[in-house]
Structures are given as C-alpha cells and as structure tokens.
Write an enzyme that holds these catalytic residues in place. Sequence first.
Site, PDB file in Angstrom:
ATOM      1  N   LYS A  90       0.810  -1.226   0.000  1.00 20.71           N
ATOM      2  CA  LYS A  90       0.000   0.000   0.000  1.00 20.71           C
ATOM      3  C   LYS A  90       0.843   1.275   0.000  1.00 20.71           C
ATOM      4  O   LYS A  90       0.414   2.308  -0.493  1.00 20.71           O
ATOM      5  CB  LYS A  90      -0.944  -0.001   1.198  1.00 20.71           C
ATOM      6  CG  LYS A  90      -2.111  -0.963   1.011  1.00 20.71           C
ATOM      7  CD  LYS A  90      -3.223  -0.682   2.003  1.00 20.71           C
ATOM      8  CE  LYS A  90      -4.424  -1.552   1.712  1.00 20.71           C
ATOM      9  NZ  LYS A  90      -4.199  -2.968   2.099  1.00 20.71           N
ATOM     10  N   GLU A 112      -9.768   7.381   3.728  1.00 25.17           N
ATOM     11  CA  GLU A 112     -10.599   6.565   4.601  1.00 25.17           C
ATOM     12  C   GLU A 112      -9.899   5.222   4.751  1.00 25.17           C
ATOM     13  O   GLU A 112      -9.087   4.828   3.910  1.00 25.17           O
ATOM     14  CB  GLU A 112     -12.004   6.419   4.034  1.00 25.17           C
ATOM     15  CG  GLU A 112     -12.253   5.194   3.189  1.00 25.17           C
ATOM     16  CD  GLU A 112     -11.448   5.174   1.908  1.00 25.17           C
ATOM     17  OE1 GLU A 112     -10.905   4.094   1.602  1.00 25.17           O
ATOM     18  OE2 GLU A 112     -11.358   6.200   1.213  1.00 25.17           O
ATOM     19  N   SER A 378       1.650  -9.938  -0.793  1.00 23.88           N
ATOM     20  CA  SER A 378       1.303  -8.513  -0.677  1.00 23.88           C
ATOM     21  C   SER A 378       1.729  -7.884   0.645  1.00 23.88           C
ATOM     22  O   SER A 378       1.953  -6.683   0.722  1.00 23.88           O
ATOM     23  CB  SER A 378      -0.197  -8.339  -0.887  1.00 23.88           C
ATOM     24  OG  SER A 378      -0.926  -9.179  -0.013  1.00 23.88           O
TER      25      SER A 378
HETATM   26  C1  LIG Z   1      -5.011  -3.997   1.771  1.00 24.32           C
HETATM   27  C2  LIG Z   1      -4.302  -5.256   1.519  1.00 24.32           C
HETATM   28  C3  LIG Z   1      -4.703  -6.138   0.492  1.00 24.32           C
HETATM   29  C4  LIG Z   1      -5.934  -5.930  -0.343  1.00 24.32           C
HETATM   30  O1  LIG Z   1      -5.933  -4.786  -1.135  1.00 24.32           O
HETATM   31  P1  LIG Z   1      -5.736  -4.810  -2.700  1.00 24.32           P
HETATM   32  O2  LIG Z   1      -6.035  -3.428  -3.109  1.00 24.32           O
HETATM   33  O3  LIG Z   1      -6.669  -5.817  -3.279  1.00 24.32           O
HETATM   34  O4  LIG Z   1      -4.321  -5.177  -2.967  1.00 24.32           O
HETATM   35  C5  LIG Z   1      -3.932  -7.273   0.257  1.00 24.32           C
HETATM   36  N1  LIG Z   1      -2.851  -7.555   1.011  1.00 24.32           N
HETATM   37  C6  LIG Z   1      -2.447  -6.744   2.020  1.00 24.32           C
HETATM   38  C7  LIG Z   1      -1.245  -7.135   2.808  1.00 24.32           C
HETATM   39  C8  LIG Z   1      -3.158  -5.571   2.303  1.00 24.32           C
HETATM   40  O5  LIG Z   1      -2.748  -4.792   3.309  1.00 24.32           O
END
Ligand SMILES: *Cc1c(COP(=O)(O)O)cnc(C)c1O
Length: 392
Positions: A90, A112, A378
Amino acid sequence: MKNYNVNNEGYYGEYGGAYIHDSLKPCVEELKSKYIEVLESESFKEEFAILLRDFVGRPSPLYLAKNLSKKYGCKIYLKREDLNHTGAHKINNAIGQVLLAKKMGKTRIIAETGAGQHGVATATVCALMNLDCTIYMGKTDIERQHVNVEKMKMLGAKVQAVNDGSMTLSDAVDAAINDWCENSADTFYIIGSTVGPHPYPDLVARLQSVISEETKKQLPMHEGREYPDYLIACIGGGSNAAGTVYHYLHDERVKIILAEAGGKGTETGMSAATIKLGKEGVLHGFKTLVIQNEDGSIKEPYSISAGLDYPGIGPMHANLAQQKRATVFAINDDEAIKAAFELTRMEGIIPALESSHALAALDKLQFKPDDVVVLTLSGRGDKDIHTYLEYK
Ligand SMILES: *Cc1c(COP(=O)(O)O)cnc(C)c1O
C-alpha cells in the site's frame, strides 16, 4: 487485440466510469485532467523512484521459494512486497498519490480506512512530507483496529471517527467524500485500492505497476525470460493484483490467477467473494460487481482477512474475469489459514492473511515441472498474529 486497460470514457469493458454527485464532479475532473501529465513528468518519476528505493526499500526481491516449489511441482517465485517499509504494497500508492497531490498544489490529505492499513500508509507519507492528514474510520473499525489507530496518531494524523450506518468502511468512504466536496480547493483524497470513480482505478494501477515493472527486470536473471507462465495475487479492491499483472496484461502467454475471499464458504452468506457472488451495481462511484441482498442493497461482506473484506471489486478485475483473461478462485478462511502455516514452516516467512489467500490458490492448480509462477506476497503477517494464534 483486446484492451484490458481503461478506455477513454473511463471504463474497463462494462465496468468502471464515474457515478458521482454533481458537487463532486469538479474535483474528479481536476484530477482526471492532471494525473497522467504529472505521472509522466520527469520530476515526478524521479522523486517517486528515489522514495521507492530509499524510503520503501525497492526493488522488492523476487525470491525463488525452493521448498514450496518442490511441493507444488513447479518453480514458484515470491514477489516480496512484505519486505516494504510499513509491511505491504500500500505504501507504493500512498507515496505516489501524495506526490501527485503536492504537484497539484494541495496541502491537505484525507483518506478513509477500514482495516487501517491504508490509513497507516497514508499517515506515514504525510509525516514524511509534513502534510496535514485526516483519516476517516468507522467507529466499529476504530475499536477493532486499535494498534493501527495508535500508529496513525503517533504519525501525526487526525483519526476522525464515523458514527453513521454500520460504522465501517462504506460509511467512512461517504464521510471522506463529503469532506472532499467541501474542501476541494486545498484537499486531496487518497483512495487506497483500484476502486472509486474514474480515474482512481487507473491512477492506483499505474502507481502499483512498479511491481510488474520490477518482475520483468528480475525474472530474466533467474529464468532467461521476462514472462512467467502464471501470475497469482489476492484481490480485495485489487491494487496489488493490478500492479502484479499490469505489464503482462496483454501477454497471453501469462495466465492470471486471482484469489478472492470466500470467507466461511460462498454458499454460507458469510463471504466476500465478489466476482463469484456479485451482481452488477454501483458502489463508491463506479460500476462493478457488488454483493447484494435480494432488494439490491449492499450486503455486508465477511472475510477473516480485514483487507479483503470489501463488497465490490475493482473494475479492471471485474472485466478481466468477465473476459476470461483471469481465472478467479474463492479461497475460504480455513484454506488461507492452512496456506499461511505452510509458508511459515516451509520458507520461514509469515505472510499477511490477505496474501495467504493467494498462496492457497496454488493448491487449486495443476502445474508442469517447467512452469514459472510469480506469486505476489502482498504483505507480512505481523498484524495477523492474533488471528493465527487462534488456529495454532
Ligand atoms: C489492503 C491489503 C490487500 C488488499 O488490497 P488490494 O487493493 O486488493 O491489494 C492485500 N494484502 C495486504 C497485505 C493488504 O494490506
């Protein structure tokens, strides 16, 4: 050839667009008229690249997970977004949008947040750049995400509690939009995923596309070719997946696998599997698939993972699924938990619960020994330790 990117009208196939109140149109128009020019300017590119390198720690490694590869009978590379500063992908988007805001002359940032991850990323970048920052958050979420709330405050952000509706993400979105309407002269609204009215999904996808830009450079050193056979990512709103696939969207040699949150099961009524269960509708200013009640109202989604608990999906992904460019699996809570423990024990990496949904998709596929798989991890699992402990 098919176009999987946004078209001139702001749509991905049938999905996307900008379904917004008249009072919001000038702000969205201003953003639309400026974002590409800024993102493509040399000064933006240079500042963004330096911050990604020195503040975030990019490029994130492309790591050959040997033990996991052996188990699934192919070559699995993990794109390590979990190693980024603040622990997930993010931050890439937050830095990009704050830089864009500054170039547009805005001095105040609002956002938000539901789970708090986007709020923390935004507050982090505002601290770095000394910008006034307000984060809207539903009261229920504030109580559930205590640690993230304290982090945002420590970083200097104002956390504004929202007491309307179910006091969760959707209500926080409405509050942030109202603020934006009233204060658009000096305020920039940062959206954290590939959702919202056009041009946000495209803006966020472009900023996260650094993920696949790096993969294209890193893969040849390992495999002698720049494309994998499979790309795998989880989808909440879709930003890490959009970044993962962006530079391979039109390379049909690359199969795209998306993992959405099945929750307790898609038949149980406790799910966030938007692509599987959703019907066309308008949510947060764009047309997409939305999980709805019989009367067409939005149904509260459920997932064990706060980051995937969203009733809609980015328009890019709704279209990729409809065009059959992507294969989508709904991964249930228990499958994600199992995959998290598997990665932890086999590779020494504790993944975020969201990322564990992508890992669980490995079990749904049949690989050949030479297949090259790039799976985006992610985020890291520190924030999910309490949940994991309940299942140990
Ligand atoms: C917020 C988040 C997601 C989901 O958000 P996407 O916009 O679909 O990528 C996935 N993995 C992590 C670690 C997150 O913090």
